[in-house]
Design a protein around this motif. Sequence first.
Motif, PDB file in Angstrom:
ATOM      1  N   GLU A 250      10.898  -2.961  -2.432  1.00 61.24           N
ATOM      2  CA  GLU A 250      11.728  -1.905  -1.491  1.00 61.24           C
ATOM      3  C   GLU A 250      12.524  -0.976  -2.388  1.00 61.24           C
ATOM      4  N   LEU A 251      13.231  -1.706  -3.441  1.00 61.44           N
ATOM      5  CA  LEU A 251      14.059  -0.773  -4.304  1.00 61.44           C
ATOM      6  C   LEU A 251      13.281   0.120  -5.177  1.00 61.44           C
ATOM      7  N   MET A 252      11.993  -0.267  -5.739  1.00 63.27           N
ATOM      8  CA  MET A 252      11.204   0.551  -6.347  1.00 63.27           C
ATOM      9  C   MET A 252      10.544   1.869  -5.624  1.00 63.27           C
ATOM     10  N   GLN A 253      10.436   1.663  -4.246  1.00 58.79           N
ATOM     11  CA  GLN A 253       9.864   2.494  -3.303  1.00 58.79           C
ATOM     12  C   GLN A 253      11.280   3.566  -3.195  1.00 58.79           C
ATOM     13  N   GLU A 254      12.357   2.942  -3.080  1.00 57.78           N
ATOM     14  CA  GLU A 254      13.631   3.953  -2.815  1.00 57.78           C
ATOM     15  C   GLU A 254      13.961   4.640  -4.050  1.00 57.78           C
ATOM     16  N   LEU A 255      13.278   4.246  -5.217  1.00 63.01           N
ATOM     17  CA  LEU A 255      13.549   5.218  -6.504  1.00 63.01           C
ATOM     18  C   LEU A 255      12.385   5.799  -6.750  1.00 63.01           C
ATOM     19  N   GLN A 256      11.551   5.850  -5.855  1.00 63.94           N
ATOM     20  CA  GLN A 256      10.350   6.753  -5.990  1.00 63.94           C
ATOM     21  C   GLN A 256       9.648   6.348  -6.894  1.00 63.94           C
ATOM     22  N   VAL A 257       9.609   5.151  -7.426  1.00 66.92           N
ATOM     23  CA  VAL A 257       8.769   4.611  -8.610  1.00 66.92           C
ATOM     24  C   VAL A 257       7.346   4.562  -7.735  1.00 66.92           C
ATOM     25  N   GLN A 258       6.040   4.686  -8.599  1.00 63.29           N
ATOM     26  CA  GLN A 258       4.708   5.099  -7.806  1.00 63.29           C
ATOM     27  C   GLN A 258       3.965   3.530  -8.174  1.00 63.29           C
ATOM     28  N   ARG A 259       4.083   2.865  -6.727  1.00 64.54           N
ATOM     29  CA  ARG A 259       3.180   1.603  -6.905  1.00 64.54           C
ATOM     30  C   ARG A 259       1.673   1.731  -7.188  1.00 64.54           C
ATOM     31  N   VAL A 260       1.628   0.680  -8.053  1.00 63.62           N
ATOM     32  CA  VAL A 260      -0.079   0.525  -8.469  1.00 63.62           C
ATOM     33  C   VAL A 260      -0.313  -0.942  -7.767  1.00 63.62           C
ATOM     34  N   GLY A 261      -1.342  -0.643  -7.160  1.00 60.68           N
ATOM     35  CA  GLY A 261      -1.813  -1.868  -6.210  1.00 60.68           C
ATOM     36  C   GLY A 261      -1.001  -2.572  -5.207  1.00 60.68           C
ATOM     37  N   GLU A 262      -1.413  -3.709  -4.682  1.00 61.02           N
ATOM     38  CA  GLU A 262      -0.580  -4.337  -3.789  1.00 61.02           C
ATOM     39  C   GLU A 262       0.099  -5.294  -4.488  1.00 61.02           C
ATOM     40  N   PRO A 263       1.334  -5.703  -4.093  1.00 62.83           N
ATOM     41  CA  PRO A 263       2.074  -6.771  -4.601  1.00 62.83           C
ATOM     42  C   PRO A 263       1.276  -8.292  -4.711  1.00 62.83           C
ATOM     43  N   LEU A 264       1.489  -8.791  -5.788  1.00 64.90           N
ATOM     44  CA  LEU A 264       0.686 -10.148  -5.649  1.00 64.90           C
ATOM     45  C   LEU A 264       1.917 -11.131  -5.268  1.00 64.90           C
ATOM     46  N   VAL A 265       1.696 -12.042  -4.145  1.00 64.40           N
ATOM     47  CA  VAL A 265       2.381 -13.068  -3.739  1.00 64.40           C
ATOM     48  C   VAL A 265       1.988 -14.265  -4.227  1.00 64.40           C
ATOM     49  N   ILE A 266       2.552 -15.127  -4.914  1.00 64.79           N
ATOM     50  CA  ILE A 266       2.214 -16.598  -5.119  1.00 64.79           C
ATOM     51  C   ILE A 266       2.868 -17.637  -4.589  1.00 64.79           C
ATOM     52  N   ASP A 267       2.293 -18.248  -3.443  1.00 66.16           N
ATOM     53  CA  ASP A 267       2.902 -19.434  -2.792  1.00 66.16           C
ATOM     54  C   ASP A 267       2.779 -20.574  -3.748  1.00 66.16           C
ATOM     55  N   ALA A 268       4.002 -21.210  -4.035  1.00 64.14           N
ATOM     56  CA  ALA A 268       3.774 -22.514  -5.021  1.00 64.14           C
ATOM     57  C   ALA A 268       3.024 -23.619  -4.092  1.00 64.14           C
ATOM     58  N   CYS A 269       3.317 -23.616  -2.667  1.00 62.83           N
ATOM     59  CA  CYS A 269       2.561 -24.667  -1.726  1.00 62.83           C
ATOM     60  C   CYS A 269       1.067 -24.547  -1.889  1.00 62.83           C
ATOM     61  N   GLU A 270       0.520 -23.244  -2.073  1.00 62.57           N
ATOM     62  CA  GLU A 270      -0.897 -23.094  -1.840  1.00 62.57           C
ATOM     63  C   GLU A 270      -1.449 -23.026  -3.172  1.00 62.57           C
ATOM     64  N   THR A 271      -0.736 -22.719  -4.212  1.00 65.15           N
ATOM     65  CA  THR A 271      -1.656 -21.930  -5.624  1.00 65.15           C
ATOM     66  C   THR A 271      -1.362 -23.321  -6.572  1.00 65.15           C
ATOM     67  N   GLU A 272      -2.474 -23.683  -6.968  1.00 62.08           N
ATOM     68  CA  GLU A 272      -2.144 -24.801  -7.903  1.00 62.08           C
ATOM     69  C   GLU A 272      -2.191 -23.986  -9.528  1.00 62.08           C
ATOM     70  N   ASP A 273      -2.588 -23.358  -9.742  1.00 67.47           N
ATOM     71  CA  ASP A 273      -2.644 -22.701 -10.916  1.00 67.47           C
ATOM     72  C   ASP A 273      -2.050 -21.231 -10.825  1.00 67.47           C
ATOM     73  N   GLN A 274      -0.723 -21.141 -11.108  1.00 68.67           N
ATOM     74  CA  GLN A 274      -0.217 -19.844 -10.641  1.00 68.67           C
ATOM     75  C   GLN A 274      -0.432 -18.909 -12.073  1.00 68.67           C
ATOM     76  N   GLU A 275      -0.655 -19.287 -13.121  1.00 64.62           N
ATOM     77  CA  GLU A 275      -0.848 -18.323 -14.412  1.00 64.62           C
ATOM     78  C   GLU A 275      -2.267 -17.844 -14.134  1.00 64.62           C
ATOM     79  N   GLU A 276      -3.283 -18.709 -13.574  1.00 61.78           N
ATOM     80  CA  GLU A 276      -4.699 -18.357 -13.397  1.00 61.78           C
ATOM     81  C   GLU A 276      -4.608 -17.200 -12.444  1.00 61.78           C
ATOM     82  N   ALA A 277      -4.099 -17.388 -11.256  1.00 62.12           N
ATOM     83  CA  ALA A 277      -3.743 -16.429  -9.913  1.00 62.12           C
ATOM     84  C   ALA A 277      -3.083 -14.797 -10.590  1.00 62.12           C
TER      85      ALA A 277
END
Length: 148
Positions: free
Chosen positions: A109-136
């Motif tokens: 939200e802050l980056m949007q406020e500062l008008q920085v251009q977003r590239v792609g969708e944010p990646l959300v890594i859930d520790a509950c579901e993701t075994e290998d966070q580095e791979e994700a």
Amino acid sequence: MANIKVLVGSTYGNAKQVADDCADQLNGLGHNTVVLEDPELDEVVAEETDVLLVCTATIGLGEIPNNLMPLYAKLKDNTPLMPEKRYGVISLGDSGYQNFANAGKQMDELMQELQVQRVGEPLVIDACETEDQEEAASEWVSGWAAQL
Ligand SMILES: Cc1cc2nc3c(=O)[nH]c(=O)nc-3n(C[C@H](O)[C@H](O)[C@H](O)COP(=O)(O)O)c2cc1C
């Protein structure tokens, strides 16, 4: 090739590890990537910085980690508009907590406020579901870097 600053928010080291791996990967693709554990405002707004990659965990009750909070506060206070820069977000969290991955949302939200251009969708890594966070993260970075 881009000058990329990775803005890390990490308490226990997971997000730092992911950030380091992403930086290696991006440098391997020919970018100039620096990981900032205690990012300063000057380094972020610097003209030579093309791209910001936020890589943050969430701590406490949905808060931004202590090492990233000073930058967040300074950006909020100074609101330097950066429409010429681009950014991406990797957000680590645990859906067992109420404010799941909230720090990543706040940084996005802050980056949007500062008008920085977003590239792609944010990646959300859930520790509950993701075994290998580095791979994700690595898979996501491949797609993200292709859009830079
Ligand atoms: C004390 C504590 C509080 C946490 N609070 C949240 C939270 O509010 N929301 C969330 O999504 N994850 C929360 N987490 C999960 C962390 O974001 C997750 O474990 C992350 O991988 C930690 O990354 P780090 O090692 O870089 O700090 C919390 C973890 C701990 C230990």
